[in-house]
Enzyme design. Structure first.
Site, short mmCIF file in Angstrom:
data_model
loop_
_atom_site.label_atom_id
_atom_site.label_comp_id
_atom_site.label_asym_id
_atom_site.label_seq_id
_atom_site.Cartn_x
_atom_site.Cartn_y
_atom_site.Cartn_z
CB ILE A 132 -3.68 3.54 -4.66
CG1 ILE A 132 -5.09 3.62 -4.03
CG2 ILE A 132 -2.70 2.88 -3.68
CD1 ILE A 132 -5.79 2.29 -3.84
NE ARG A 157 -10.86 -6.04 -5.58
CZ ARG A 157 -10.85 -4.99 -4.75
NH1 ARG A 157 -9.79 -4.75 -3.99
NH2 ARG A 157 -11.91 -4.20 -4.64
CD GLU A 212 -9.73 -10.77 -0.73
OE1 GLU A 212 -8.49 -10.73 -0.70
OE2 GLU A 212 -10.44 -9.75 -0.65
CG HIS A 272 -9.65 -6.80 1.08
ND1 HIS A 272 -10.15 -7.30 -0.08
CD2 HIS A 272 -9.59 -5.45 0.90
CE1 HIS A 272 -10.39 -6.32 -0.93
NE2 HIS A 272 -10.05 -5.18 -0.35
CB THR A 332 -2.54 -2.98 -1.23
OG1 THR A 332 -2.09 -2.10 -2.25
CG2 THR A 332 -1.50 -3.12 -0.14
CB ALA A 360 -4.96 -1.80 2.22
CG PHE A 361 -10.94 -0.92 3.55
CD1 PHE A 361 -10.62 -2.24 3.74
CD2 PHE A 361 -11.96 -0.37 4.31
CE1 PHE A 361 -11.30 -3.02 4.67
CE2 PHE A 361 -12.66 -1.15 5.24
CZ PHE A 361 -12.32 -2.48 5.41
P1 NAI Z 1 -7.58 3.93 -10.04
O1 NAI Z 1 -8.68 3.52 -10.94
O2 NAI Z 1 -7.45 5.35 -9.62
O3 NAI Z 1 -6.17 3.50 -10.70
C1 NAI Z 1 -5.94 2.27 -11.32
C2 NAI Z 1 -4.80 2.45 -12.33
O4 NAI Z 1 -4.42 1.16 -12.81
C3 NAI Z 1 -5.19 3.29 -13.55
O5 NAI Z 1 -4.22 4.30 -13.78
C4 NAI Z 1 -5.23 2.28 -14.68
O6 NAI Z 1 -4.87 2.84 -15.95
C5 NAI Z 1 -4.19 1.30 -14.21
N1 NAI Z 1 -4.27 -0.02 -14.85
C6 NAI Z 1 -5.33 -0.61 -15.46
N2 NAI Z 1 -4.97 -1.82 -15.94
C7 NAI Z 1 -3.66 -1.98 -15.65
C8 NAI Z 1 -2.74 -3.02 -15.91
N3 NAI Z 1 -3.07 -4.15 -16.54
N4 NAI Z 1 -1.45 -2.84 -15.48
C9 NAI Z 1 -1.10 -1.71 -14.83
N5 NAI Z 1 -1.94 -0.70 -14.55
C10 NAI Z 1 -3.22 -0.84 -14.95
O7 NAI Z 1 -7.71 2.98 -8.77
P2 NAI Z 1 -7.05 3.15 -7.32
O8 NAI Z 1 -7.94 3.97 -6.44
O9 NAI Z 1 -5.63 3.54 -7.47
O10 NAI Z 1 -7.15 1.64 -6.80
C11 NAI Z 1 -6.45 0.59 -7.45
C12 NAI Z 1 -7.00 -0.74 -6.99
O11 NAI Z 1 -6.69 -0.93 -5.61
C13 NAI Z 1 -8.55 -0.83 -7.04
O12 NAI Z 1 -9.01 -1.21 -8.32
C14 NAI Z 1 -8.83 -1.89 -6.01
O13 NAI Z 1 -8.88 -3.16 -6.64
C15 NAI Z 1 -7.64 -1.83 -5.06
N6 NAI Z 1 -8.01 -1.34 -3.72
C16 NAI Z 1 -7.75 -2.16 -2.65
C17 NAI Z 1 -8.05 -1.75 -1.38
C18 NAI Z 1 -7.74 -2.62 -0.20
O14 NAI Z 1 -8.35 -2.44 0.88
N7 NAI Z 1 -6.80 -3.54 -0.29
C19 NAI Z 1 -8.71 -0.46 -1.12
C20 NAI Z 1 -8.89 0.36 -2.32
C21 NAI Z 1 -8.56 -0.10 -3.57
#
Ligand code: NAI
Length: 337
Positions: free
Chosen positions: A155, A235, A264, A304, A233, A306-307
């Site tokens: 993302i 957690r 939430e 919640h 968006t 955004a998905f």
């Molecule tokens: P992803 O796993 O592709 O990317 C997460 C990135 O965050 C990785 O590059 C990782 O190295 C980095 N990261 C880990 N710890 C970190 C820290 N302490 N500080 C900064 N960066 C850190 O995951 P993606 O697909 O980008 O999703 C990210 C998050 O978005 C998911 O884990 C989920 O919690 C949330 N999400 C929320 C949605 C919603 O509907 N609001 C829908 C989809 C995801």
């Protein structure tokens, strides 16, 4: 693994029910719209595989009620609702749906950013009431502003791409930087302290883990510009909500848009008696903090959501069926390590 495993889906919508019933018609599949919890676990007591979404919780006392369980497949990218140590100990595998939010959540992030920066909510209210006062609706351009992207995975990378299109300067922080991004896009990795102090808008795209609980806290707000906007968006638990309320109320922060909010899961309980049964002192604080945030004019809260695009839902369903099929075939995919 039996070629006809028993699969139970939790937190299912009517559309998902139709889809999975059809695509998994050769399996024994049961469904509930309830999240997995201590009460609903009984429904899956014979399941080899369960599929859950973000409101379900997987912890020791629940796993004890699912003696046959071999695979949990999350219909989400984040899996912070699953106790990894416990499932590893019980030798239960976990799969997720990586990457589905890359466009969907990145675009939603910009919707929130623009809604805040151009004061969309008060503008809509004024248009509806017929009492227009443009002097209270002045916003600011994204072009030329500095965006701080925390987490540059699927993302975050697309947020960087879109920000480039808006002509923003992009700073990023990730403990595992994707160096290729600095070549592909106009952006720079910096330390988180620098990102917080220099950004006009900070947006969170990191997974939630115990190590980054409340990573945006009073110290972070002390470093941020008093005009800065915060978008979440990812957690809710990444932000100390109490410190956020204080920062907003004392004009130490310009505004916030939150698709996710701490606690939430408790706030989703509609029945007040249910809430009373399940909540703790901290739970009451979550409720109170959300009530305060909802009243602040510079705050946007969405549930919640955004998905929630057709494209993402299709990706989630397709990947979930693939996760189940590949596991049954003995070659599991998208396993969380
Ligand atoms: P992803 O796993 O592709 O990317 C997460 C990135 O965050 C990785 O590059 C990782 O190295 C980095 N990261 C880990 N710890 C970190 C820290 N302490 N500080 C900064 N960066 C850190 O995951 P993606 O697909 O980008 O999703 C990210 C998050 O978005 C998911 O884990 C989920 O919690 C949330 N999400 C929320 C949605 C919603 O509907 N609001 C829908 C989809 C995801």
């Amino acid at each position: 693994m039996s070629p006809k495993p028993t699969i139970h889906f939790f937190e299912i919508t009517p559309d998902e029910h139709r889809y999975f019933q059809h695509t998994l018609k050769n399996h024994t599949v049961t469904f509930t719209d309830q999240p997995l919890n201590i009460e609903s676990a009984e429904l899956a007591k014979n399941a080899d595989i369960i599929s859950i979404y973000v409101t379900s919780r997987v912890e020791k006392k629940i796993l004890e009620l699912l003696p046959k369980l071999k695979l949990i497949t999350c219909r989400s990218t984040g899996y912070d609702n699953v106790d990894l140590a416990t499932i590893r100990h019980q030798q239960v595998l976990l799969s997720n749906v990586p990457g589905y939010g890359e466009d969907t959540v990145a675009e939603y992030t910009f919707m929130l950013m623009l809604a805040l920066s151009r004061r969309l909510l008060p503008a809509l209210e004024q248009a509806r009431s017929g009492h227009m006062d443009h002097s209270t609706l002045t916003g600011f351009n994204l072009a030329g502003k500095t965006l701080g992207v925390i987490g540059t995975g699927a993302i975050g990378k697309h947020v960087v791409r879109i920000a480039n299109g808006f002509g923003m300067k992009v700073l990023a922080y990730d403990p595992f930087p994707n160096q290729g991004l600095e070549y592909e896009y106009n952006m720079q990795y910096v330390k988180i302290i620098e990102l917080l102090s220099q950004s006009d808008i900070v947006t969170l795209h990191a997974p939630y883990m115990a190590e980054n609980h409340h990573m945006i806290n009073k110290n972070a707000f002390d470093r941020m510009k008093p005009t800065a906007l915060l978008i979440n968006t990812a957690r809710g638990e990444l932000i100390d909500t109490q410190a956020l309320v204080v920062a907003l109320a004392s004009q130490q922060l310009g505004g916030a848009a939150l698709d996710v909010i701490e606690g939430e899961k408790l706030l989703e309980l509609n029945e007040e008696t249910e809430l009373l049964k399940k909540t703790t002192d901290r739970g009451f604080n979550y409720v109170l903090e959300q009530l305060i945030l909802e009243k602040l004019p510079n705050v946007i809260i969405t549930p919640h959501n955004a998905f929630n695009s057709y494209e993402a839902l299709e990706w989630i369903r397709h990947t979930t069926v693939d996760n189940i099929g590949s596991f049954v075939a003995g070659q599991p995919k998208n396993l969380v390590k």
